[in-house]
Design a protein around this motif. Sequence first.
Motif, PDB file in Angstrom:
ATOM      1  N   ASP A  32     -26.701  48.185 -13.609  1.00 50.92           N
ATOM      2  CA  ASP A  32     -26.430  47.661 -14.952  1.00 50.92           C
ATOM      3  C   ASP A  32     -25.241  46.706 -14.926  1.00 50.92           C
ATOM      4  O   ASP A  32     -24.318  46.804 -15.729  1.00 50.92           O
ATOM      5  N   ASP A  34     -22.802  43.500 -15.263  1.00 50.75           N
ATOM      6  CA  ASP A  34     -22.598  42.459 -16.266  1.00 50.75           C
ATOM      7  C   ASP A  34     -22.477  41.108 -15.558  1.00 50.75           C
ATOM      8  O   ASP A  34     -22.545  41.031 -14.321  1.00 50.75           O
ATOM      9  N   ALA A  35     -22.316  40.050 -16.323  1.00 48.61           N
ATOM     10  CA  ALA A  35     -22.298  38.694 -15.767  1.00 48.61           C
ATOM     11  C   ALA A  35     -21.161  38.502 -14.756  1.00 48.61           C
ATOM     12  O   ALA A  35     -21.352  37.859 -13.727  1.00 48.61           O
ATOM     13  N   GLU A  37     -19.763  40.765 -12.813  1.00 50.01           N
ATOM     14  CA  GLU A  37     -20.077  41.503 -11.592  1.00 50.01           C
ATOM     15  C   GLU A  37     -21.132  40.765 -10.769  1.00 50.01           C
ATOM     16  O   GLU A  37     -21.018  40.673  -9.546  1.00 50.01           O
ATOM     17  N   THR A  51     -32.745  37.539 -11.542  1.00 48.84           N
ATOM     18  CA  THR A  51     -32.480  38.237 -12.791  1.00 48.84           C
ATOM     19  C   THR A  51     -33.461  39.392 -12.947  1.00 48.84           C
ATOM     20  O   THR A  51     -34.498  39.438 -12.289  1.00 48.84           O
TER      21      THR A  51
END
Length: 67
Positions: A32, A34-35, A37, A51
């Motif tokens: 999960d 985020d951008a 990471e 993606t």
Amino acid sequence: MLNVHCKDRSQARAWTPGEPIPDNAIWLDLVDADAAEIDAAETSSGLRLPTREHLGGIGLASRNRGE
């Protein structure tokens, strides 16, 4: 969450934003993510990660191959 597994450690450690990913990292575990990471993982590895939407378009039979 980005967990970093390094060659000289038995346990993964959570990555902190703004911190460089260690040169001895052998596995980047993106759960999960985020951008920030994902960007850190791509920058560190030199790879472009697909993606979730792109992966979702791949049929299960195409992801796994058995002989």
